[in-house]
Scaffold this motif. Sequence first.
Motif, PDB file in Angstrom:
ATOM      1  N   ILE A 188      -3.134 -10.770 -11.211  1.00 13.83           N
ATOM      2  CA  ILE A 188      -3.405  -9.467 -11.844  1.00 13.83           C
ATOM      3  C   ILE A 188      -2.162  -8.816 -12.450  1.00 13.83           C
ATOM      4  CG2 ILE A 188      -5.424  -8.923 -10.409  1.00 13.83           C
ATOM      5  CD1 ILE A 188      -3.548  -7.013  -8.805  1.00 13.83           C
ATOM      6  N   TYR A 189      -0.964  -9.311 -12.052  1.00 15.68           N
ATOM      7  CA  TYR A 189       0.221  -8.605 -12.570  1.00 15.68           C
ATOM      8  C   TYR A 189       1.459  -9.458 -12.349  1.00 15.68           C
ATOM      9  CZ  TYR A 189       3.973  -5.083 -12.764  1.00 15.68           C
ATOM     10  OH  TYR A 189       5.118  -4.382 -13.076  1.00 15.68           O
ATOM     11  N   SER A 190       2.372  -9.446 -13.306  1.00 13.71           N
ATOM     12  CA  SER A 190       3.678 -10.091 -13.127  1.00 13.71           C
ATOM     13  C   SER A 190       4.770  -9.080 -13.423  1.00 13.71           C
ATOM     14  CB  SER A 190       3.821 -11.295 -14.065  1.00 13.71           C
ATOM     15  OG  SER A 190       3.213 -12.428 -13.495  1.00 13.71           O
TER      16      SER A 190
ATOM     17  N   ASP B 130       4.846 -11.769  -8.561  1.00  9.92           N
ATOM     18  CA  ASP B 130       3.530 -11.879  -9.179  1.00  9.92           C
ATOM     19  C   ASP B 130       2.500 -11.412  -8.166  1.00  9.92           C
ATOM     20  OD1 ASP B 130       4.623 -13.314 -11.567  1.00  9.92           O
ATOM     21  OD2 ASP B 130       5.093 -14.842 -10.062  1.00  9.92           O
ATOM     22  N   LEU B 131       1.484 -10.714  -8.640  1.00  4.68           N
ATOM     23  CA  LEU B 131       0.457 -10.165  -7.754  1.00  4.68           C
ATOM     24  C   LEU B 131      -0.878 -10.857  -8.003  1.00  4.68           C
ATOM     25  CD1 LEU B 131       1.056  -6.294  -7.938  1.00  4.68           C
ATOM     26  CD2 LEU B 131       2.232  -7.990  -6.543  1.00  4.68           C
ATOM     27  N   PHE B 132      -1.585 -11.111  -6.893  1.00  2.62           N
ATOM     28  CA  PHE B 132      -2.887 -11.772  -6.975  1.00  2.62           C
ATOM     29  C   PHE B 132      -3.870 -11.044  -6.058  1.00  2.62           C
ATOM     30  CE2 PHE B 132      -1.398 -15.762  -8.968  1.00  2.62           C
ATOM     31  CZ  PHE B 132      -0.038 -15.693  -8.711  1.00  2.62           C
TER      32      PHE B 132
ATOM     33  N   ILE C  96      -7.402  -6.639  -0.251  1.00  2.49           N
ATOM     34  CA  ILE C  96      -6.294  -7.561   0.003  1.00  2.49           C
ATOM     35  C   ILE C  96      -5.538  -7.822  -1.304  1.00  2.49           C
ATOM     36  CG2 ILE C  96      -5.763  -9.992   0.542  1.00  2.49           C
ATOM     37  CD1 ILE C  96      -6.246  -8.351   3.032  1.00  2.49           C
ATOM     38  N   LEU C  97      -4.237  -7.957  -1.172  1.00  3.21           N
ATOM     39  CA  LEU C  97      -3.363  -8.252  -2.310  1.00  3.21           C
ATOM     40  C   LEU C  97      -2.346  -9.296  -1.851  1.00  3.21           C
ATOM     41  CD1 LEU C  97      -2.514  -6.986  -5.238  1.00  3.21           C
ATOM     42  CD2 LEU C  97      -0.672  -5.956  -3.895  1.00  3.21           C
ATOM     43  N   LEU C  98      -2.099 -10.280  -2.688  1.00  2.72           N
ATOM     44  CA  LEU C  98      -1.068 -11.283  -2.380  1.00  2.72           C
ATOM     45  C   LEU C  98       0.130 -11.018  -3.289  1.00  2.72           C
ATOM     46  CD1 LEU C  98      -0.705 -13.840  -0.576  1.00  2.72           C
ATOM     47  CD2 LEU C  98      -1.296 -15.191  -2.604  1.00  2.72           C
ATOM     48  N   VAL C  99       1.261 -10.694  -2.675  1.00  2.13           N
ATOM     49  CA  VAL C  99       2.491 -10.447  -3.434  1.00  2.13           C
ATOM     50  C   VAL C  99       3.351 -11.693  -3.304  1.00  2.13           C
ATOM     51  CG1 VAL C  99       4.496  -8.931  -3.702  1.00  2.13           C
ATOM     52  CG2 VAL C  99       2.332  -7.991  -2.836  1.00  2.13           C
ATOM     53  N   VAL C 100       3.551 -12.377  -4.413  1.00  6.99           N
ATOM     54  CA  VAL C 100       4.313 -13.632  -4.380  1.00  6.99           C
ATOM     55  C   VAL C 100       5.686 -13.419  -5.014  1.00  6.99           C
ATOM     56  CG1 VAL C 100       4.372 -16.047  -5.132  1.00  6.99           C
ATOM     57  CG2 VAL C 100       2.190 -14.980  -4.483  1.00  6.99           C
TER      58      VAL C 100
ATOM     59  N   ASN D 126       3.044  -0.619   7.916  1.00  9.48           N
ATOM     60  CA  ASN D 126       3.379  -1.306   6.655  1.00  9.48           C
ATOM     61  C   ASN D 126       2.156  -2.018   6.119  1.00  9.48           C
ATOM     62  OD1 ASN D 126       3.239  -4.109   7.660  1.00  9.48           O
ATOM     63  ND2 ASN D 126       5.035  -3.530   8.869  1.00  9.48           N
ATOM     64  N   HIS D 127       2.295  -2.539   4.923  1.00 10.13           N
ATOM     65  CA  HIS D 127       1.110  -3.070   4.218  1.00 10.13           C
ATOM     66  C   HIS D 127       0.785  -4.512   4.568  1.00 10.13           C
ATOM     67  CE1 HIS D 127       3.375  -5.068   0.617  1.00 10.13           C
ATOM     68  NE2 HIS D 127       4.124  -5.092   1.699  1.00 10.13           N
ATOM     69  N   LEU D 128       1.540  -5.125   5.457  1.00  8.20           N
ATOM     70  CA  LEU D 128       1.260  -6.533   5.785  1.00  8.20           C
ATOM     71  C   LEU D 128      -0.135  -6.639   6.387  1.00  8.20           C
ATOM     72  CD1 LEU D 128       4.701  -7.671   7.274  1.00  8.20           C
ATOM     73  CD2 LEU D 128       3.842  -7.864   4.925  1.00  8.20           C
TER      74      LEU D 128
ATOM     75  N   LEU E  33       1.001 -11.412   2.313  1.00  6.65           N
ATOM     76  CA  LEU E  33      -0.408 -11.020   2.321  1.00  6.65           C
ATOM     77  C   LEU E  33      -0.467  -9.548   2.719  1.00  6.65           C
ATOM     78  CD1 LEU E  33      -3.188 -12.460   1.956  1.00  6.65           C
ATOM     79  CD2 LEU E  33      -3.259 -12.626   4.446  1.00  6.65           C
ATOM     80  N   SER E  34      -0.999  -8.739   1.810  1.00  5.77           N
ATOM     81  CA  SER E  34      -0.890  -7.290   2.006  1.00  5.77           C
ATOM     82  C   SER E  34      -2.240  -6.600   1.925  1.00  5.77           C
ATOM     83  CB  SER E  34       0.003  -6.692   0.910  1.00  5.77           C
ATOM     84  OG  SER E  34       1.196  -7.407   0.799  1.00  5.77           O
ATOM     85  N   ARG E  35      -2.275  -5.457   2.568  1.00  5.84           N
ATOM     86  CA  ARG E  35      -3.436  -4.561   2.410  1.00  5.84           C
ATOM     87  C   ARG E  35      -3.286  -3.881   1.048  1.00  5.84           C
ATOM     88  NH1 ARG E  35      -3.210  -0.263   6.715  1.00  5.84           N
ATOM     89  NH2 ARG E  35      -1.071  -0.882   7.139  1.00  5.84           N
ATOM     90  N   ARG E  36      -4.382  -3.804   0.283  1.00  8.22           N
ATOM     91  CA  ARG E  36      -4.285  -3.168  -1.035  1.00  8.22           C
ATOM     92  C   ARG E  36      -4.307  -1.648  -0.858  1.00  8.22           C
ATOM     93  NH1 ARG E  36      -7.498  -5.331  -6.384  1.00  8.22           N
ATOM     94  NH2 ARG E  36      -6.080  -4.392  -7.907  1.00  8.22           N
ATOM     95  N   LEU E  37      -3.279  -1.002  -1.324  1.00  8.21           N
ATOM     96  CA  LEU E  37      -3.104   0.437  -1.120  1.00  8.21           C
ATOM     97  C   LEU E  37      -3.286   1.198  -2.424  1.00  8.21           C
ATOM     98  CD1 LEU E  37       0.200   0.207   0.944  1.00  8.21           C
ATOM     99  CD2 LEU E  37      -2.120   0.410   1.873  1.00  8.21           C
ATOM    100  N   GLU E  38      -3.437   2.498  -2.278  1.00  6.18           N
ATOM    101  CA  GLU E  38      -3.364   3.386  -3.451  1.00  6.18           C
ATOM    102  C   GLU E  38      -1.881   3.778  -3.561  1.00  6.18           C
ATOM    103  OE1 GLU E  38      -7.809   5.223  -2.489  1.00  6.18           O
ATOM    104  OE2 GLU E  38      -6.003   6.396  -2.066  1.00  6.18           O
ATOM    105  N   MET E  39      -1.170   3.096  -4.463  1.00  5.55           N
ATOM    106  CA  MET E  39       0.276   3.255  -4.523  1.00  5.55           C
ATOM    107  C   MET E  39       0.677   4.603  -5.116  1.00  5.55           C
ATOM    108  SD  MET E  39       1.401   0.519  -3.172  1.00  5.55           S
ATOM    109  CE  MET E  39       3.140   0.381  -3.621  1.00  5.55           C
ATOM    110  N   TYR E  40       1.690   5.215  -4.532  1.00  4.18           N
ATOM    111  CA  TYR E  40       2.223   6.458  -5.097  1.00  4.18           C
ATOM    112  C   TYR E  40       3.193   6.110  -6.233  1.00  4.18           C
ATOM    113  CZ  TYR E  40       0.173   8.727  -1.031  1.00  4.18           C
ATOM    114  OH  TYR E  40      -0.717   9.189  -0.079  1.00  4.18           O
TER     115      TYR E  40
ATOM    116  N   ALA F  94       5.159  -0.118   1.646  1.00  2.94           N
ATOM    117  CA  ALA F  94       4.652  -1.265   0.890  1.00  2.94           C
ATOM    118  C   ALA F  94       5.787  -2.030   0.221  1.00  2.94           C
ATOM    119  CB  ALA F  94       3.653  -0.771  -0.161  1.00  2.94           C
ATOM    120  N   ASP F  95       5.367  -2.870  -0.733  1.00  4.70           N
ATOM    121  CA  ASP F  95       6.341  -3.594  -1.571  1.00  4.70           C
ATOM    122  C   ASP F  95       7.239  -4.470  -0.699  1.00  4.70           C
ATOM    123  OD1 ASP F  95       9.024  -2.731  -3.779  1.00  4.70           O
ATOM    124  OD2 ASP F  95       7.341  -4.048  -4.199  1.00  4.70           O
ATOM    125  N   GLU F  96       8.411  -4.804  -1.227  1.00  7.10           N
ATOM    126  CA  GLU F  96       9.419  -5.517  -0.425  1.00  7.10           C
ATOM    127  C   GLU F  96      10.315  -4.433   0.180  1.00  7.10           C
ATOM    128  OE1 GLU F  96      11.488  -6.472  -4.660  1.00  7.10           O
ATOM    129  OE2 GLU F  96      12.238  -7.646  -2.993  1.00  7.10           O
TER     130      GLU F  96
END
Length: 299
Positions: free
Chosen positions: A16-18, A23-25, A34-38, A76-78, A97-104, A221-223
């Motif tokens: 969905i995003y680079s 990269d996000l999936f 769920i969101l995968l942050v690679v 945290n979002h893990l 592997l992350s929980r999909r959040l409403e990011m600020y 969230a994030d790294e």
Amino acid sequence: MNLPTSATSLAGWQHIYSGKVRDLFVPENGPDNILLVVASNRVSAFDHVLDPAIPGKGALLTALSNWWFSRIDMPNHLADPESAPPVPMEVSDRAMLSRRLEMYPVECVVRGALTGSGFLEYRETGSVCGIELPAGLEDGDLLETPIYTPAHKAPLGEHDENISYEQSVELVGPEVAEALREASLKIFTAARDLAAERGVILADTKFEFGRDPETGELVLADEVLTSDSSRYWDASVYFDASLSRADRLASFDKQIVRNWLRSNWDQQGVPPQLPAEIVSQTQDRYRELFTRLTGKNWG
Ligand SMILES: N#Cc1c(N)ncnc1-c1cnn(CCN2CCOCC2)c1
């Protein structure tokens, strides 16, 4: 800035995003929370993604992020691996592997030293994000107390815009703005002190937070506290008065690349390929930072 021309396609996951280096999936067939942050092996400098990538970088920074997450006393979002489709083997060591959040929409930057965009703003105005600082500070000076200097996320390829705390209140409201500032300063201070015990200066870092739509809680969230989201300096180098300012402020991981590019590129057009020796030295620096902070050997 040259952006990645292709993102990894992963079986069972929709890209969905680079960003520059990640990269996000999302799962092709759910669940939608769920969101995968690679983390890629891409390295960027001078607003360019460089070629070649640094083998092992994504895995090392993912491991460093996970190490910090386990030491930060905050949700945290893990995500629980049981709650999601399997993470494909080809990215498993560098995927979060992350929980999909409403990011600020606030980059929560904390500075323990004055450098980068903060120093440029200070040199122009005597302040950073509306925070007045003492006169006469030089690039790289340590600050008496860390300052919270938020930024507004810019579209990919553009620089984030430093904003005042009051502007962050306009973006997210007073309660969340205060919670972001308080959490950012608390996490930074603890991480700075831990790094200092290991001879590493955490000069500044950027946190991102979101709201969990299921619980409403504030989530980190994030790294976190990687050398992509932070500036780390070697304390023994920083305090070596015989060195030039530029050498004293050498970032732990990217200075080798930056120094080589300064000597081999006029910063016009696309940067030249990094020689194998520069790639190898950079790998060593990432490993050294990981070992200095965690006390563990990498690999
Ligand atoms: N981590 C995390 C995370 C999460 N746990 N939940 C939801 N989103 C994110 C996330 C991660 N990176 N970005 C920035 C990419 N955005 C893409 C859209 O445009 C703005 C930038 C969002």
